[in-house]
Design a protein around this motif. Structure first.
Motif, mmCIF file in Angstrom:
data_model
loop_
_atom_site.group_PDB
_atom_site.id
_atom_site.type_symbol
_atom_site.label_atom_id
_atom_site.label_comp_id
_atom_site.label_asym_id
_atom_site.label_seq_id
_atom_site.Cartn_x
_atom_site.Cartn_y
_atom_site.Cartn_z
ATOM 1 N N PRO A 157 0.859 -1.397 0.074
ATOM 2 C CA PRO A 157 0.054 -0.170 -0.082
ATOM 3 C C PRO A 157 0.837 1.258 0.101
ATOM 4 O O PRO A 157 2.029 1.232 0.454
ATOM 5 C CB PRO A 157 -0.844 -0.256 1.337
ATOM 6 C CG PRO A 157 -0.837 -1.571 1.646
ATOM 7 C CD PRO A 157 0.491 -2.172 1.006
ATOM 8 N N ARG A 164 -8.588 3.551 -1.483
ATOM 9 C CA ARG A 164 -9.253 2.742 -0.592
ATOM 10 C C ARG A 164 -9.952 3.487 0.573
ATOM 11 O O ARG A 164 -11.075 3.065 1.023
ATOM 12 C CB ARG A 164 -8.475 1.832 -0.135
ATOM 13 C CG ARG A 164 -7.823 0.809 -0.931
ATOM 14 C CD ARG A 164 -8.735 -0.061 -1.842
ATOM 15 N NE ARG A 164 -8.133 -0.876 -2.697
ATOM 16 C CZ ARG A 164 -7.430 -2.174 -2.460
ATOM 17 N NH1 ARG A 164 -7.674 -2.697 -1.643
ATOM 18 N NH2 ARG A 164 -6.874 -2.730 -3.487
ATOM 19 N N PHE A 219 -7.501 -1.428 3.127
ATOM 20 C CA PHE A 219 -6.465 -2.261 2.058
ATOM 21 C C PHE A 219 -6.896 -3.441 1.886
ATOM 22 O O PHE A 219 -6.543 -4.295 1.140
ATOM 23 C CB PHE A 219 -4.963 -1.906 2.990
ATOM 24 C CG PHE A 219 -4.538 -0.554 2.505
ATOM 25 C CD1 PHE A 219 -4.907 0.405 1.650
ATOM 26 C CD2 PHE A 219 -3.567 0.012 3.605
ATOM 27 C CE1 PHE A 219 -4.484 1.522 1.215
ATOM 28 C CE2 PHE A 219 -3.170 1.387 3.565
ATOM 29 C CZ PHE A 219 -3.569 2.022 2.240
ATOM 30 N N PRO A 240 -2.872 -0.273 -4.099
ATOM 31 C CA PRO A 240 -3.876 0.510 -3.142
ATOM 32 C C PRO A 240 -3.305 1.826 -2.601
ATOM 33 O O PRO A 240 -2.274 1.747 -1.877
ATOM 34 C CB PRO A 240 -4.291 -0.579 -2.240
ATOM 35 C CG PRO A 240 -3.053 -1.656 -2.138
ATOM 36 C CD PRO A 240 -2.516 -1.263 -3.287
ATOM 37 N N TRP A 298 4.181 -0.079 4.638
ATOM 38 C CA TRP A 298 3.688 0.736 3.746
ATOM 39 C C TRP A 298 4.592 1.788 3.003
ATOM 40 O O TRP A 298 5.447 2.392 3.816
ATOM 41 C CB TRP A 298 2.520 1.507 4.254
ATOM 42 C CG TRP A 298 1.326 0.488 4.812
ATOM 43 C CD1 TRP A 298 1.196 -0.843 4.378
ATOM 44 C CD2 TRP A 298 0.404 0.884 5.499
ATOM 45 N NE1 TRP A 298 0.079 -1.191 5.145
ATOM 46 C CE2 TRP A 298 -0.499 -0.351 5.886
ATOM 47 C CE3 TRP A 298 -0.025 2.272 6.079
ATOM 48 C CZ2 TRP A 298 -1.549 -0.157 6.595
ATOM 49 C CZ3 TRP A 298 -1.192 2.325 7.015
ATOM 50 C CH2 TRP A 298 -1.983 1.102 7.010
#
Length: 384
Positions: free
Chosen positions: A91, A209, A375, A179, A131
């Motif tokens: 992500p 998202r 996510f 995402p 992330w």
């Protein structure tokens, strides 16, 4: 009381210049390319505190974006990616920091290598999850021109285009299937909320998202009135400078007295801790010959930054401290009501004992947990 005021000033709005010659030349020819295209990229480092290791790779970038008036510009920022053996798409958070100041040396990108950016510890909580994070410096903060502080549309563009730029940076190892989450508090709450509202029209290709946003100055006129003569009074003139940067036809200088012009010059040379301390408990009348907030053109541009006029096309986690001393709690509740009335999926959280700074600290982990659920494609349940 003195220590309390100093502490509030230090974090009041929450919150190495590199490649600027390239950005400057690009700023003179921004009519080519698309928003999110990278103009320059160079390795940098990310440290929450001086010398603190983070096991990340980072790049200082300049990238194309769009002004509040729809003209092309160039903005700077930082892309941070954890090292490690993760496989598959990770992500990406496009992160909007709170107020750092309006001088170029205050830009988040300038502070990351030195370990002096205020919210870097909160950003590290995100990279620790594996992330990637893109952090915009916003328009005019680290690039030529004045920072368009509190100009919502310009901030939203910069946040979304930072995500685009991160996906287009080959070294980051991201891609179009990544995402994306949007996150920010205070000024960053304004910027992230604007990014949420603009996503479907400005950057619909991004797989956003969810947005986690808090302490949002959704109505600048109400926020300015609340801070006039209060602890956050210095932020009002900073905001006036930012609006004038985006809309020079407002003619801010014509409203300022000698003290006000001196104060603006001061603001443009220092960062938020000093700026807020210097402005404590000032009133608009102390620095002006007449109040621009009473003028129709100023009211028009300030209302143009008002949030709640368009429902985000993805779920939102929205939170606000009940005793916030900088952004009125009622402004946060009003944004919730506006989005809910337009059919948005809003998870609202009221923080009964939180002032402004406590809000971002208390919710940094819950907000990230909420994004982790998005996510993972777990359904979002609003509480409108």
């Amino acid at each position: 009381m003195h220590l309390r005021r100093t502490a509030l000033a230090a974090v009041a709005a929450l919150v190495v210049t590199f490649g600027l010659s390239g950005a400057a030349s690009a700023a003179g020819g921004t009519d080519t390319g698309s928003p999110g295209d990278i103009v320059s990229a160079a390795p940098t480092s990310f440290h929450p505190l001086p010398g603190q290791p983070t096991n990340t790779r980072a790049w200082h970038i300049t990238y194309r974006s769009t002004t509040a008036k729809g003209a092309p510009n160039v903005v700077s920022g930082t892309v941070i990616v954890p090292r490690g053996g993760r496989t598959g798409p990770r992500p990406l958070i496009t992160y909007a920091v709170g107020t750092v100041g309006i001088a170029d040396q205050c830009a988040p990108s300038a502070g990351f290598p030195r370990g002096t950016t205020l919210e870097a510890n909160l950003i590290q909580l995100l990279t620790a999850r594996g992330w990637a994070v893109a952090v915009t410096d916003y328009e005019g903060l680290g690039t030529p021109g004045d920072h368009t502080y509190t100009v919502g549309r310009a901030e939203g563009h910069a946040v979304l285009d930072a995500a685009r730029a991160a996906l287009r940076l080959p070294q980051a190892g991201l891609g179009p299937d990544t995402p994306v989450g949007i996150m920010g508090y205070s000024q960053g709450g304004q910027a992230s909320s604007w990014a949420a509202e603009l996503h479907d029209s400005y950057a619909p290709e991004l797989d956003v998202r969810g947005t986690a946003t808090g302490g949002v100055p959704a109505d600048l006129l109400k926020t300015a009135d609340f801070n006039n003569g209060n602890v956050g009074a210095g932020l009002i003139l900073m905001s006036a400078v930012g609006q004038n940067a985006a809309f020079p036809e407002l003619g801010l200088d014509g409203y300022l007295n000698e003290r006000g012009r001196s104060y603006v010059d001061f603001l443009k040379k220092h960062c938020v801790v000093i700026d807020v301390a210097a402005g404590l408990f000032k009133r608009i009348g102390d620095v002006t010959v007449r109040n621009p907030l009473y003028e129709a053109d100023w009211q028009r541009v300030l209302r143009a930054s008002r949030l709640g006029t368009h429902a985000p096309d993805h779920p939102v986690y929205l939170y606000h401290g009940v005793i916030d001393e900088l952004i009125p709690y009622e402004v946060g509740r009003g944004l919730r009501a506006d989005w809910c009335a337009k059919g948005a999926t809003v998870q609202w959280k009221s923080l009964p004992l939180a002032e402004h700074v406590a809000g971002v600290i208390a919710e940094s982990i819950p907000a990230a947990n909420w994004l982790a659920d998005r996510f993972a494609r777990r359904p979002a349940r609003g509480n409108c």
